[in-house]
Motif scaffolding. Structure first.
Motif, short mmCIF file in Angstrom:
data_model
loop_
_atom_site.label_atom_id
_atom_site.label_comp_id
_atom_site.label_asym_id
_atom_site.label_seq_id
_atom_site.Cartn_x
_atom_site.Cartn_y
_atom_site.Cartn_z
N THR A 98 0.83 -1.20 0.00
CA THR A 98 0.00 0.00 0.00
C THR A 98 0.87 1.26 0.00
N GLU A 101 2.37 1.67 -3.51
CA GLU A 101 1.39 2.19 -4.47
C GLU A 101 1.11 3.66 -4.22
N ARG A 102 0.91 4.03 -2.98
CA ARG A 102 0.60 5.42 -2.64
C ARG A 102 1.76 6.35 -3.01
#
Length: 167
Positions: A98, A101-102
């Motif tokens: 996560t 991706e962020r």
């Protein structure tokens, strides 16, 4: 059976926009991505009919608390200890997906070393120098960009180091 590559489509990902803006020579290769494929990189190599040692995967690792991009051949795996050493760190682990991706602005399986939301320290496996061109993700699953490794290093500020195992 190898998947047939799609016809080249104009860019549109942050990676291809960055390459175009820089005036860098590159070729986009699109193919039908199979969501059930166990390896995005191996799928790309097979679909494009390119040796897996010329197709590179983009991995995000955490080196001493700093996200770092590692670009290694899909034929091998990332040596986390070598990556940490290459950037002067002590310890490396794969980054939380996560967070990767962020920070990059891309989804897992489509993370490109180019055009990331936040520019991260990047290390390109030294084996890339053995090829006239290499393929990396163009910013989405089923889309690869082919370019010279030296151009990739210049655009990302990457250093070359031996960070892959079994490549």
């Amino acid at each position: 059976m190898a998947k047939k590559p799609k016809k080249q489509q104009p860019g549109g990902t942050p990676a291809t926009v960055a390459l175009t803006a820089a005036g860098t020579a590159f070729t986009v290769h699109a193919y039908d991505h199979d969501p059930a494929s166990p390896s995005y990189g191996e799928e790309a190599a097979e679909a494009l009919g390119v040796s897996p040692d010329r197709v590179f995967k983009t991995l995000v690792a955490d080196v001493d608390g700093a996200l770092t991009v590692a670009v290694v051949p899909v034929a091998g795996s990332l040596d986390l200890k070598a990556l940490a050493s290459a950037v002067g760190g002590k310890r490396a682990a794969m980054a939380d997906p996560t967070a990767a991706e962020r920070t990059t602005g891309y989804v897992r399986g489509g993370i490109s070393p180019l055009g990331q939301r936040k520019r991260l320290r990047t290390v390109l496996d030294a084996s890339a120098r053995a090829h006239a061109t290499i393929c990396v993700s163009a910013g989405r699953r089923g889309l690869e960009v082919e370019l010279a490794a030296t151009d990739l290093a210049e655009l990302t500020g990457a250093t070359f180091a031996e960070i892959a195992r079994n490549a």
